[in-house]
Design a protein around this motif. Structure first.
Motif, PDB file in Angstrom:
ATOM      1  N   PRO A  40       0.811  -1.224   0.000  1.00  0.00           N
ATOM      2  CA  PRO A  40       0.000   0.000   0.000  1.00  0.00           C
ATOM      3  C   PRO A  40       0.840   1.267   0.000  1.00  0.00           C
ATOM      4  N   LYS A  41       0.510   2.164  -0.896  1.00  0.00           N
ATOM      5  CA  LYS A  41       1.160   3.465  -1.028  1.00  0.00           C
ATOM      6  C   LYS A  41       2.637   3.350  -1.368  1.00  0.00           C
ATOM      7  N   GLN A  42       3.027   2.218  -1.885  1.00  0.00           N
ATOM      8  CA  GLN A  42       4.403   2.023  -2.320  1.00  0.00           C
ATOM      9  C   GLN A  42       4.423   1.749  -3.814  1.00  0.00           C
ATOM     10  N   SER A  43       5.611   1.813  -4.380  1.00  0.00           N
ATOM     11  CA  SER A  43       5.701   1.546  -5.797  1.00  0.00           C
ATOM     12  C   SER A  43       5.849   0.052  -6.050  1.00  0.00           C
ATOM     13  N   LEU A  44       5.919  -0.307  -7.319  1.00  0.00           N
ATOM     14  CA  LEU A  44       6.092  -1.701  -7.683  1.00  0.00           C
ATOM     15  C   LEU A  44       7.538  -2.118  -7.460  1.00  0.00           C
ATOM     16  N   MET A  45       7.709  -3.271  -6.865  1.00  0.00           N
ATOM     17  CA  MET A  45       9.043  -3.818  -6.667  1.00  0.00           C
ATOM     18  C   MET A  45       9.156  -5.111  -7.456  1.00  0.00           C
ATOM     19  N   LEU A  46      10.165  -5.187  -8.316  1.00  0.00           N
ATOM     20  CA  LEU A  46      10.364  -6.392  -9.115  1.00  0.00           C
ATOM     21  C   LEU A  46      10.763  -7.546  -8.205  1.00  0.00           C
TER      22      LEU A  46
ATOM     23  N   THR B   5      12.604   9.050  -8.581  1.00  0.00           N
ATOM     24  CA  THR B   5      11.885   9.901  -7.635  1.00  0.00           C
ATOM     25  C   THR B   5      10.809  10.676  -8.378  1.00  0.00           C
ATOM     26  N   GLN B   6       9.626  10.724  -7.786  1.00  0.00           N
ATOM     27  CA  GLN B   6       8.538  11.488  -8.392  1.00  0.00           C
ATOM     28  C   GLN B   6       8.062  12.567  -7.423  1.00  0.00           C
ATOM     29  N   ILE B   7       7.949  13.753  -7.970  1.00  0.00           N
ATOM     30  CA  ILE B   7       7.502  14.898  -7.188  1.00  0.00           C
ATOM     31  C   ILE B   7       6.415  15.632  -7.974  1.00  0.00           C
ATOM     32  N   PRO B   8       5.288  16.044  -7.326  1.00  0.00           N
ATOM     33  CA  PRO B   8       4.999  15.814  -5.909  1.00  0.00           C
ATOM     34  C   PRO B   8       4.421  14.422  -5.675  1.00  0.00           C
ATOM     35  N   ALA B   9       4.276  14.035  -4.438  1.00  0.00           N
ATOM     36  CA  ALA B   9       3.683  12.739  -4.116  1.00  0.00           C
ATOM     37  C   ALA B   9       2.178  12.774  -4.346  1.00  0.00           C
ATOM     38  N   ALA B  86      -5.966   9.683 -10.708  1.00  0.00           N
ATOM     39  CA  ALA B  86      -5.318   8.370 -10.614  1.00  0.00           C
ATOM     40  C   ALA B  86      -3.920   8.596 -10.067  1.00  0.00           C
ATOM     41  N   THR B  87      -3.194   7.509  -9.888  1.00  0.00           N
ATOM     42  CA  THR B  87      -1.776   7.618  -9.540  1.00  0.00           C
ATOM     43  C   THR B  87      -0.962   7.420 -10.805  1.00  0.00           C
ATOM     44  N   TYR B  88      -0.018   8.313 -11.032  1.00  0.00           N
ATOM     45  CA  TYR B  88       0.816   8.266 -12.224  1.00  0.00           C
ATOM     46  C   TYR B  88       2.222   7.813 -11.831  1.00  0.00           C
ATOM     47  N   LEU B  89       2.662   6.758 -12.479  1.00  0.00           N
ATOM     48  CA  LEU B  89       3.951   6.159 -12.176  1.00  0.00           C
ATOM     49  C   LEU B  89       4.921   6.357 -13.329  1.00  0.00           C
ATOM     50  N   CYS B  90       6.145   6.643 -12.976  1.00  0.00           N
ATOM     51  CA  CYS B  90       7.237   6.776 -13.932  1.00  0.00           C
ATOM     52  C   CYS B  90       8.163   5.575 -13.726  1.00  0.00           C
ATOM     53  N   ALA B  91       8.666   5.004 -14.805  1.00  0.00           N
ATOM     54  CA  ALA B  91       9.566   3.858 -14.695  1.00  0.00           C
ATOM     55  C   ALA B  91      10.623   3.932 -15.779  1.00  0.00           C
ATOM     56  N   VAL B  92      11.836   3.523 -15.440  1.00  0.00           N
ATOM     57  CA  VAL B  92      12.923   3.518 -16.418  1.00  0.00           C
ATOM     58  C   VAL B  92      13.496   2.117 -16.539  1.00  0.00           C
ATOM     59  N   TYR B  98      16.005  -5.027 -19.536  1.00  0.00           N
ATOM     60  CA  TYR B  98      14.598  -4.696 -19.724  1.00  0.00           C
ATOM     61  C   TYR B  98      13.862  -4.571 -18.399  1.00  0.00           C
ATOM     62  N   GLN B  99      14.622  -4.590 -17.316  1.00  0.00           N
ATOM     63  CA  GLN B  99      13.979  -4.466 -16.015  1.00  0.00           C
ATOM     64  C   GLN B  99      13.598  -3.017 -15.748  1.00  0.00           C
ATOM     65  N   LEU B 100      12.406  -2.827 -15.223  1.00  0.00           N
ATOM     66  CA  LEU B 100      11.907  -1.496 -14.928  1.00  0.00           C
ATOM     67  C   LEU B 100      12.126  -1.143 -13.465  1.00  0.00           C
ATOM     68  N   THR B 101      12.553   0.085 -13.232  1.00  0.00           N
ATOM     69  CA  THR B 101      12.624   0.632 -11.883  1.00  0.00           C
ATOM     70  C   THR B 101      11.568   1.718 -11.780  1.00  0.00           C
ATOM     71  N   PHE B 102      10.693   1.583 -10.806  1.00  0.00           N
ATOM     72  CA  PHE B 102       9.557   2.489 -10.671  1.00  0.00           C
ATOM     73  C   PHE B 102       9.792   3.553  -9.616  1.00  0.00           C
ATOM     74  N   GLY B 103       9.172   4.707  -9.830  1.00  0.00           N
ATOM     75  CA  GLY B 103       9.035   5.692  -8.779  1.00  0.00           C
ATOM     76  C   GLY B 103       7.825   5.346  -7.923  1.00  0.00           C
ATOM     77  N   LYS B 104       7.609   6.116  -6.866  1.00  0.00           N
ATOM     78  CA  LYS B 104       6.491   5.844  -5.962  1.00  0.00           C
ATOM     79  C   LYS B 104       5.186   6.418  -6.463  1.00  0.00           C
ATOM     80  N   GLY B 105       5.274   7.248  -7.490  1.00  0.00           N
ATOM     81  CA  GLY B 105       4.060   7.756  -8.097  1.00  0.00           C
ATOM     82  C   GLY B 105       3.615   9.103  -7.563  1.00  0.00           C
ATOM     83  N   THR B 106       2.789   9.750  -8.353  1.00  0.00           N
ATOM     84  CA  THR B 106       2.116  10.987  -7.953  1.00  0.00           C
ATOM     85  C   THR B 106       0.618  10.736  -8.010  1.00  0.00           C
TER      86      THR B 106
END
Lengths: 115, 112
Positions: A40-46, B5-9, B86-92, B98-106
């Motif tokens: 909850p309220k966290q991002s996705l973790m592979l 990192t995503q800003i703002p939360a 909604a919550t918007y997530l950024c991933a690189v 091909y592995q994605l690393t996600f931010g916590k979202g806004t």
């Protein structure tokens, strides 16, 4: 477009039991599938990367004997949470990669609650 | 290790307003960057994918930019609507991986 399904969408199980989650690519063949966990309220973790016909590659800190991954075909990967505990309660999401296209397509997720 | 990192939360705006969501990443050696939308209790919907060689991508009212050298991306939403909430997530994804690393979202709320 590429569609990924997951089943079940929600599951409640008792502590100590095992639960299997299916991830299917419906209109394409996925050479690689990924399993993520989201608290909850966290991002996705592979959690792990799964290639068809070979053993999954687990991320650091993820117990491979607890989270069993099988990728027996190009359209199906399964995640089995063995001897589930309440702390395993989470939202599990799979994704699939299409060939050389590095874009990942995500499933709708499975909400697991362990009581 | 890549960190996103995503800003703002969280962000709350009145309907019709234009807005910008920010994403930054620590390792500029990326293959691509994706913006996703996640509704409560749901999976992810891909909004835009920007390859490392591209500067921006547009889809309807959405425009995403990428400045790889500075490790930044922005998602611009024009004329926001309540349905954009909604919550918007950024991933690189890393170069060669091909592995994605996600931010916590806004978490975006558009008020009617």
């Amino acid at each position: 477009g590429a569609v990924v399904s997951q089943h079940p969408s929600r599951v409640i199980c008792k502590s100590g039991t095992s639960v299997k989650i299916e991830c299917r690519s419906l209109d394409f063949q996925a050479t690689t599938m990924f399993w993520y966990r989201q608290f909850p309220k966290q991002s996705l973790m592979l959690m792990a990367t799964s290639n068809e016909g070979s053993k999954a590659t687990y991320e650091q800190g993820v117990e491979k004997d607890k989270f069993l991954i099988n990728h027996a075909s190009l359209t199906l990967s399964t995640l089995t949470v063995t001897s589930a505990h309440p702390e395993d309660s989470s939202f599990y999401i799979c994704s699939a990669r299409v060939g050389a296209d590095y874009e990942q397509y995500f499933g709708p997720g499975t909400r697991l609650t362990v009581t | 290790k890549q960190e996103v990192t995503q800003i703002p939360a969280a962000l709350s705006v009145p309907e019709g307003e234009n807005l910008v969501l920010n994403c930054s990443f620590t390792d500029s050696a990326i293959y691509n960057l994706q913006w996703f939308r996640q509704d409560p209790g749901k999976g992810l919907t891909s909004l835009l994918l920007i390859q490392s060689s591209q500067r921006e991508q547009t889809s309807g009212r959405l425009n995403a930019s990428l400045d790889k050298s500075s490790g930044r991306s922005t998602l611009y939403i024009a004329a926001s609507q309540p349905g954009d909430s909604a919550t918007y997530l950024c991933a690189v994804s890393g170069a060669g991986s091909y592995q994605l690393t996600f931010g916590k979202g806004t978490k975006l709320s558009v008020i009617p």
